[in-house]
Design a protein around this motif. Sequence first.
Motif, mmCIF file in Angstrom:
data_model
loop_
_atom_site.group_PDB
_atom_site.id
_atom_site.type_symbol
_atom_site.label_atom_id
_atom_site.label_comp_id
_atom_site.label_asym_id
_atom_site.label_seq_id
_atom_site.Cartn_x
_atom_site.Cartn_y
_atom_site.Cartn_z
ATOM 1 N N THR A 219 0.894 -1.239 0.000
ATOM 2 C CA THR A 219 0.032 -0.083 -0.100
ATOM 3 C C THR A 219 0.889 1.141 0.066
ATOM 4 O O THR A 219 2.203 1.202 0.302
ATOM 5 C CB THR A 219 -1.091 -0.042 1.251
ATOM 6 N N ARG A 220 0.386 2.420 -0.212
ATOM 7 C CA ARG A 220 1.115 3.785 0.081
ATOM 8 C C ARG A 220 0.438 4.614 0.945
ATOM 9 O O ARG A 220 -0.626 4.537 1.113
ATOM 10 C CB ARG A 220 1.051 4.280 -1.527
ATOM 11 N N ALA A 221 1.048 5.389 1.577
ATOM 12 C CA ALA A 221 0.766 6.358 2.469
ATOM 13 C C ALA A 221 1.415 7.759 2.097
ATOM 14 O O ALA A 221 2.515 7.834 1.449
ATOM 15 C CB ALA A 221 0.964 5.773 3.933
ATOM 16 N N ALA A 222 1.179 8.848 2.976
ATOM 17 C CA ALA A 222 1.783 10.010 2.794
ATOM 18 C C ALA A 222 2.090 10.630 4.316
ATOM 19 O O ALA A 222 1.097 10.521 5.175
ATOM 20 C CB ALA A 222 0.974 10.801 2.065
ATOM 21 N N LEU A 223 3.213 11.257 4.119
ATOM 22 C CA LEU A 223 3.548 11.889 5.444
ATOM 23 C C LEU A 223 3.472 13.434 5.366
ATOM 24 O O LEU A 223 4.204 13.898 4.391
ATOM 25 C CB LEU A 223 4.795 11.515 5.992
ATOM 26 N N VAL A 274 1.010 14.869 10.031
ATOM 27 C CA VAL A 274 -0.405 14.241 9.718
ATOM 28 C C VAL A 274 0.360 12.935 8.703
ATOM 29 O O VAL A 274 1.137 13.112 7.908
ATOM 30 C CB VAL A 274 -1.378 14.918 8.852
ATOM 31 N N ILE A 275 -0.458 11.867 9.143
ATOM 32 C CA ILE A 275 -0.235 10.832 8.215
ATOM 33 C C ILE A 275 -1.591 10.354 7.356
ATOM 34 O O ILE A 275 -2.658 9.943 8.160
ATOM 35 C CB ILE A 275 0.364 9.448 8.911
ATOM 36 N N LEU A 276 -1.518 10.230 5.952
ATOM 37 C CA LEU A 276 -2.583 9.927 5.228
ATOM 38 C C LEU A 276 -2.325 8.698 4.841
ATOM 39 O O LEU A 276 -1.412 8.229 4.096
ATOM 40 C CB LEU A 276 -2.786 11.035 4.138
ATOM 41 N N THR A 277 -3.480 7.709 5.244
ATOM 42 C CA THR A 277 -3.171 6.222 4.884
ATOM 43 C C THR A 277 -3.891 5.654 3.932
ATOM 44 O O THR A 277 -4.813 6.706 3.286
ATOM 45 C CB THR A 277 -3.910 5.208 6.155
ATOM 46 N N PHE A 278 -3.611 4.738 2.910
ATOM 47 C CA PHE A 278 -4.202 4.386 1.791
ATOM 48 C C PHE A 278 -4.354 5.381 0.585
ATOM 49 O O PHE A 278 -5.491 5.662 0.424
ATOM 50 C CB PHE A 278 -5.465 3.787 2.183
ATOM 51 N N VAL A 279 -3.206 6.078 0.395
ATOM 52 C CA VAL A 279 -3.188 7.076 -0.770
ATOM 53 C C VAL A 279 -2.773 6.546 -2.104
ATOM 54 O O VAL A 279 -1.735 5.781 -1.967
ATOM 55 C CB VAL A 279 -2.236 8.005 -0.267
ATOM 56 N N ASP A 284 -3.568 12.731 -5.256
ATOM 57 C CA ASP A 284 -4.302 12.574 -4.036
ATOM 58 C C ASP A 284 -3.743 13.380 -2.743
ATOM 59 O O ASP A 284 -4.465 13.819 -1.964
ATOM 60 C CB ASP A 284 -4.614 11.123 -3.646
ATOM 61 N N ALA A 285 -2.528 12.712 -2.439
ATOM 62 C CA ALA A 285 -2.127 13.339 -1.171
ATOM 63 C C ALA A 285 -1.827 14.898 -1.295
ATOM 64 O O ALA A 285 -1.973 15.552 -0.262
ATOM 65 C CB ALA A 285 -0.510 12.699 -0.889
ATOM 66 N N GLN A 286 -1.473 15.459 -2.426
ATOM 67 C CA GLN A 286 -1.319 16.825 -2.579
ATOM 68 C C GLN A 286 -2.733 17.414 -2.532
ATOM 69 O O GLN A 286 -2.617 18.551 -1.864
ATOM 70 C CB GLN A 286 -0.749 17.157 -4.132
ATOM 71 N N GLU A 287 -3.783 16.988 -2.986
ATOM 72 C CA GLU A 287 -4.924 17.803 -2.766
ATOM 73 C C GLU A 287 -5.499 17.479 -1.418
ATOM 74 O O GLU A 287 -5.986 18.563 -0.846
ATOM 75 C CB GLU A 287 -5.937 16.949 -3.672
ATOM 76 N N MET A 349 5.722 19.078 -2.352
ATOM 77 C CA MET A 349 5.789 17.711 -2.631
ATOM 78 C C MET A 349 7.288 17.375 -2.525
ATOM 79 O O MET A 349 8.145 17.877 -3.420
ATOM 80 C CB MET A 349 5.133 16.993 -3.811
ATOM 81 N N PHE A 350 7.784 16.246 -1.981
ATOM 82 C CA PHE A 350 9.185 15.994 -1.931
ATOM 83 C C PHE A 350 9.757 15.244 -3.237
ATOM 84 O O PHE A 350 8.819 14.627 -3.914
ATOM 85 C CB PHE A 350 9.533 15.067 -0.606
#
Length: 617
Positions: A219-223, A274-279, A284-287, A349-350
């Motif tokens: 899966t993918r997530a965002a920090l 914030v940790i965004l799960t299931f990205v 989507d993370a940027q939005e 975004m990194f």
Amino acid sequence: MNTRELLLDARKIWRSRIGKSLVLTVLCGLLAVQAVVFVPLLMQSRHQQVAGVIREEASRIDALLQTGPPRVAADQVRHRPLLLGIVIRAEGGDVAAEAGFVDFDFEELAGPGTRIEHQDGVSDVAFDVQRSDGTWRVYLRCHTRPAMNAADPHLFMLCLLGLLAALCSVALTVFALRRKVMLPLEHQAQHDPLTGLPNRTQFDVRLREIIDDCANQGTRAALLFIDLDRFKDFNDNFGHPQGDALLTELAQRLKAAVAADCVAARLGGDEFAVILTFVLKTSDAQEQAQRILETLSQPYRYNQFRFQLSASIGVVMLPAHGADLAEAQRNADIAMYVAKRGGRAQVTMFDAAMSEAVSRRKQLEDWLRVAIDENELSVHYQPKLQMDGHTVDGAEALLRWKRPDGSQVSPGEFIPVAEESGLIVPLGRWVLMRVLAQIATWKSQGFESPRISVNVSANQFLDENFLRSFLEILDGSSTPASHLDLEITESALMTTPDHAVSVLTTLRARGITVSLDDFGTGYSSLGYLKRFPVNSIKIDHSFVVDLVEDRDSARLVKAVIGMTHSLGLLFVAEGVENKRQLALLRDWECDLYQGHLTSPAIDPDAFRAFCMARSRD
């Protein structure tokens, strides 16, 4: 909940539920102790009872054999409760009588008084009876384990219930203590006391778990790292209590802005994560990060006032740019830093190139610290001339850096690093001392230098020790203060206007002139100029560059020159590169100019020669 409240709550619990539970525990414990102590005593008593019964039976059999035949004696003891069997043998070895289950090994029970314990819970006993007609040997088989009487089961049940009650009471006491005392303490250790969000410790645990899940499940997530912009200024102006109230409201907004399966935490100060799960996608993370930014940027209310703060957010995708905790946090911090440098109030975004840029910045910071100590820095001087293009009226001191390998580091590269790292304060003191020393050196060489302008950054000027440090350096030098001009930006003055007026008034009283630098890039209000004791306005070079081609820039510069003169101030143009620019400025009655048209920044010896050559013409 603070520590004092927890202790008070613990006292209440002790007096109520836990106290009662402990009393019950003690009482049940006493019953359990009775069970542990009394049961062995009971068993010992039963064994003693068996021995006594056997002795009684032996005496009874002895009496029967003394008065009657063996058969009678055997029949008399057949139904005794503890006896399983009896054998009576004559002195010659013949069996005279027997009863019950008898299967003796006569060889083992050869001697009188012997006893054999069997594993099936019985004992064999042998003893002799003396009669007038000879000696008779009696063999008995009896129970080794005594039977209970009618009261024994109740006693054992009572002991067992006491032991179970004691264990249950202890368990309930521990549960109540953990629920009322330990759980709040654990929550306090894992959460921020001000906002109630998870703290850095708890956040690190969750981040490790999510990184592992991403790696194992694909899966993918965002920090997201979030830092409030200029929150320190808010705290300084309105006080820490109001700052805490703002952080609390911000935390509530942040928690409401993320899904239930996501994690929002306060890392400390004005830093959140914030940790965004299931990205699914980077976009989507940027939005989502942009929505969070918009939520946090909504106005805040305090009494009758409304405030609007912004935030800088750095986003890193997991596990692509964060295979472990350290890498994820480092890259998110880099992205947030780039967002701040890019103008704040934005989401960044990194990417891998950022890491290289930040590494270069860190390298420059390390080099700069060494450069200050190793005298790799030098001060060059760019002449300021009157509009005749000949008369030198002053110069601006500009810092230059030449590395030991001979390479030059641009001021546009190392000055921002000095600002961000705090090195600008010691660097500014170093430049001031070097300029004062150079003026004294020129004087010893027979050259009376014009007034030298020294740049003072906003961070320097706002430092609480600026004025004291500046005057100490000035008093420790033989150079008169009248040889100095300070160039200060609008933003430095407008941050704390009253303080700025006080400092500038003190400096003006010592004979130092003040120039408002980079005019046109900040507040650009001539109305504010009436408040500040400045001597000249120096328009930003970006307006001068477009002076010939851009009519709007030309009209603006011409208007500012006229208003500056109406306030009794001098107007200085920087960045003059060609004669057409100079001609326009001369027509509009500009007072002074500087730029590559006449001279770039040059070293002290070249500047002295430059000035002396013009004085001879």
